[in-house]
Design a protein around this motif. Structure first.
Motif, PDB file in Angstrom:
ATOM      1  N   GLY A  76       0.811  -1.212   0.000  1.00 47.17           N
ATOM      2  CA  GLY A  76       0.000   0.000   0.000  1.00 47.17           C
ATOM      3  C   GLY A  76       0.844   1.261   0.000  1.00 47.17           C
ATOM      4  O   GLY A  76       0.531   2.238  -0.690  1.00 47.17           O
ATOM      5  N   GLY A 100      -6.908  -1.002  -6.706  1.00 45.55           N
ATOM      6  CA  GLY A 100      -8.027  -0.248  -6.148  1.00 45.55           C
ATOM      7  C   GLY A 100      -7.798   1.242  -6.088  1.00 45.55           C
ATOM      8  O   GLY A 100      -8.755   2.019  -5.935  1.00 45.55           O
ATOM      9  N   THR A 101      -6.549   1.683  -6.223  1.00 43.96           N
ATOM     10  CA  THR A 101      -6.257   3.117  -6.162  1.00 43.96           C
ATOM     11  C   THR A 101      -6.468   3.803  -7.505  1.00 43.96           C
ATOM     12  O   THR A 101      -6.531   5.034  -7.565  1.00 43.96           O
ATOM     13  N   GLN A 115     -16.649  -0.079  -0.363  1.00 46.26           N
ATOM     14  CA  GLN A 115     -15.437   0.362  -1.054  1.00 46.26           C
ATOM     15  C   GLN A 115     -15.615   1.767  -1.619  1.00 46.26           C
ATOM     16  O   GLN A 115     -14.706   2.605  -1.541  1.00 46.26           O
ATOM     17  N   ARG A 153     -15.388   4.327   1.207  1.00 46.53           N
ATOM     18  CA  ARG A 153     -13.995   4.544   1.620  1.00 46.53           C
ATOM     19  C   ARG A 153     -13.221   5.345   0.582  1.00 46.53           C
ATOM     20  O   ARG A 153     -12.486   6.277   0.924  1.00 46.53           O
ATOM     21  N   GLN A 154     -13.363   5.001  -0.687  1.00 43.76           N
ATOM     22  CA  GLN A 154     -12.615   5.696  -1.730  1.00 43.76           C
ATOM     23  C   GLN A 154     -12.990   7.165  -1.809  1.00 43.76           C
ATOM     24  O   GLN A 154     -12.134   8.014  -2.095  1.00 43.76           O
ATOM     25  N   GLN A 178      -4.700   6.568  -0.723  1.00 46.53           N
ATOM     26  CA  GLN A 178      -5.563   5.456  -1.124  1.00 46.53           C
ATOM     27  C   GLN A 178      -4.874   4.105  -0.964  1.00 46.53           C
ATOM     28  O   GLN A 178      -5.473   3.133  -0.503  1.00 46.53           O
ATOM     29  N   GLY A 229      -6.159   1.612   1.893  1.00 43.68           N
ATOM     30  CA  GLY A 229      -6.736   0.420   1.287  1.00 43.68           C
ATOM     31  C   GLY A 229      -6.040  -0.852   1.736  1.00 43.68           C
ATOM     32  O   GLY A 229      -6.684  -1.887   1.945  1.00 43.68           O
ATOM     33  N   TYR A 277      -7.264  -1.904   5.089  1.00 44.82           N
ATOM     34  CA  TYR A 277      -8.559  -2.568   4.965  1.00 44.82           C
ATOM     35  C   TYR A 277      -8.410  -4.013   4.522  1.00 44.82           C
ATOM     36  O   TYR A 277      -9.101  -4.907   5.024  1.00 44.82           O
TER      37      TYR A 277
END
Length: 414
Positions: free
Chosen positions: A71, A130-131, A335, A338-339, A347, A351, A354
Motif C-alpha cells: 500500500g 483499487g487506487t 469500497q 472509503r474511496q 488510497q 486500502g 482494509y
C-alpha cells in the motif's frame, strides 16, 4: 454493440476506466482458472492434508506480511507501473511453473514456492489496482464503477474461470497455467493504455517507507467514520468466515447436499452476486446510502440466522443466492464510501489496512469456526455468526449514518 458497451460501461466513466475494466476482467478470468487448477495441481503432487492447507495459506499470508508495504509503494510510485511490474512477475512465475510441468520436473516444493511468489506479487497488484478507480472516475460514480469491476470478478473468478480451468487441467496439466499467462499478458497491455499521469500521486516522496505506513495508519485511526468502517469489516469477516470454514461439512452432514450439489452452492451465490452488482446503480440512486448500508448488514445477520435453522437443500440454494446479492452490494458500497473519503495520496496505504482487516478477520474466523464446530456441531458457527454480527450491528447502527457520508465529514474537517 455500442449500446451494450454504453449500458455496461457508461461513457461518463471515461476511456481510462474502460481499459481498467478490460484488464480486470481478463486477469480475473485467469485467476478463476487458477482457483480450480491450483488445488488440482497440488492434489496431483500430494495428499498430505498439511501440505494441501499450506498451499492455500501461501496465497493469503503474503497479504499479512507485505500488505502495508504494498500500500505504501502504491502511494510512492507510478501506480500503473506497479501493477504492470507485479503482474509481469506473476506471469514469469507461472511460465516457469508451466516449464516444470511440461518437462516433468514439478513437485510439491516447486508448487508451493510458485504459490508463495504468486501470492506475494498479487498482493502488490491488489493493493494498487483499487487506487486507480478514484483517479479515473468522479466521486459520484465510484459505486457504479466498483460494481462493474466486481461483475468481472464474479464472472471470471466464480462462474467461468473455475469451470474452464478444470476442463483445461483434464485436457493437459499445463494448459490452464499457459492460458493464465496469456490473460496476464493481455491485462498488462490493457493497463498500459490507461491515461493516468506518469509518476507518483504525491508531490514529494522524501519520507522513509515506515513513515509512510505510519501516516496511513494514523490517518485511518484519526478519522472516526473510516475507522468504524474498518472495525465493522474486521468483525463481519470474522463472523462470516467462521461458518464458511465448515460450509462443506454443514452442507454434507446437516443439510444433506451431496458432493455434486455442493458446487452449486457457489454457483447460486455467484448468480446472486451478478444480480447485486448490476442492480447497484439503481439501488444507490433510489435508496439513501445510510439506509442501504443498514439494510445489507441486517440482511447479513438474518442470513446467518436462516442458515443456522436450515436443514433443507431447497432452502439452502435460495439463501446462497440471497447472500451473493446483498454481499456484493455491501462490498461495492463500502469500497465506494472509503474511496470517496480517503485522499488520493493515501488510497494505497488506507486500502492496504482494509485488506489486512479482511484477511486477518477471515483467518481468525476460520480458526474459530473449526473450534466451534468441533465442540458444538456444524450449525454452531452460524449461531456464533448471527449473535456476533447482530450485536455489532446494534452497536454501530447510528454510526452508519456518518460512515455513509464519510467524504462529507472529511470535507468539513479540512
Amino acid at each position: 454493440m455500442t449500446a451494450l458497451v454504453e449500458t455496461l460501461l457508461p461513457s461518463r466513466l471515461g476511456h481510462g476506466f474502460r481499459w481498467l475494466v478490460g484488464s480486470s476482467w481478463v486477469t480475473n478470468l485467469g485467476d478463476g482458472m487458477l482457483i480450480a487448477a491450483g488445488p488440482l495441481l497440488v492434489a496431483s503432487q500430494t495428499r498430505n492434508p498439511i501440505l494441501v492447507s499450506a498451499s492455500m495459506l501461501a496465497l493469503t499470508v503474503p497479504w499479512l506480511l507485505f500488505g502495508l508495504l504494498a500500500g505504501a509503494l502504491a502511494d510512492r510510485l507510478d501506480r500503473r507501473l506497479v501493477i504492470m511490474t507485479a503482474n509481469a512477475v506473476r506471469g514469469v512465475v507461472l511460465a516457469g511453473l508451466c516449464v516444470a510441468i511440461v518437462t516433468d520436473h514439478v513437485d510439491i516444493t516447486v508448487v508451493l514456492v510458485a504459490m508463495v511468489a504468486m501470492g506475494t506479487a498479487e498482493t502488490f497488484v491488489d493493493a494498487t489496482a483499487g487506487t486507480l478507480t478514484p483517479m479515473l472516475v468522479a466521486k459520484e460514480d465510484l459505486g457504479v464503477a466498483n460494481a462493474r469491476l466486481m461483475a468481472g470478478m464474479i464472472t471470471g473468478n466464480q462462474l467461468v474461470g473455475p469451470a474452464v480451468g478444470a476442463l483445461l487441467f483434464a485436457a493437459g496439466m499445463a494448459w490452464p497455467f499457459v492460458l493464465t499467462v496469456v490473460c496476464i499478458a493481455a491485462g498488462i497491455a490493457l493497463v498500459a493504455r490507461i491515461g493516468t499521469p506518469p509518476g507518483a500521486v504525491r508531490e514529494q516522496v522524501d519520507t522513509h517507507i515506515r513513515q509512510d505506513i505510519a501516516d496511513g495508519v494514523r490517518w485511518l485511526l484519526g478519522n472516526p467514520p473510516v475507522r468504524t468502517l474498518a472495525i465493522i469489516i474486521v468483525v463481519f469477516n470474522v463472523t462470516w468466515a467462521a461458518p464458511w470454514a465448515v460450509l462443506v461439512l454443514w452442507a454434507l452432514e446437516r443439510v444433506g447436499i451431496g458432493e455434486a450439489g455442493f458446487g452449486l452452492l457457489t454457483t447460486a451465490s455467484a448468480l446472486g452476486s451478478l444480480l447485486g452488482t448490476f442492480a447497484y446503480g439503481r439501488l444507490e440512486r433510489a435508496v439513501p446510502l445510510a439506509v442501504l448500508m443498514r439494510t445489507v448488514l441486517l440482511a447479513e445477520v438474518l442470513f446467518h440466522l436462516a442458515m443456522a435453522l436450515t436443514t433443507s437443500p431447497w432452502a439452502a440454494y435460495p439463501l446462497m443466492f440471497f447472500f451473493g446479492a446483498y454481499a456484493f452490494v455491501w462490498g461495492t458500497l463500502s469500497q465506494a464510501v472509503r474511496q470517496r473519503a480517503v485522499p488520493a495520496e493515501l488510497q494505497g496505504r488506507v486500502g492496504s489496512v482494509y485488506m489486512i482487516c479482511v484477511m486477518g478477520g477471515m483467518l481468525l474466523g476460520s480458526l474459530l469456526g473449526g473450534l466451534i464446530a468441533h465442540g458444538w456441531g456444524v450449525a454452531a458457527p452460524w449461531w456464533f455468526a448471527f449473535v456476533g454480527s447482530g450485536v455489532t450491528l446494534v452497536l454501530v447502527w447510528r454510526s452508519l449514518g456518518l460512515i455513509a457520508h464519510a467524504d462529507e465529514q472529511v470535507a468539513v474537517g479540512t
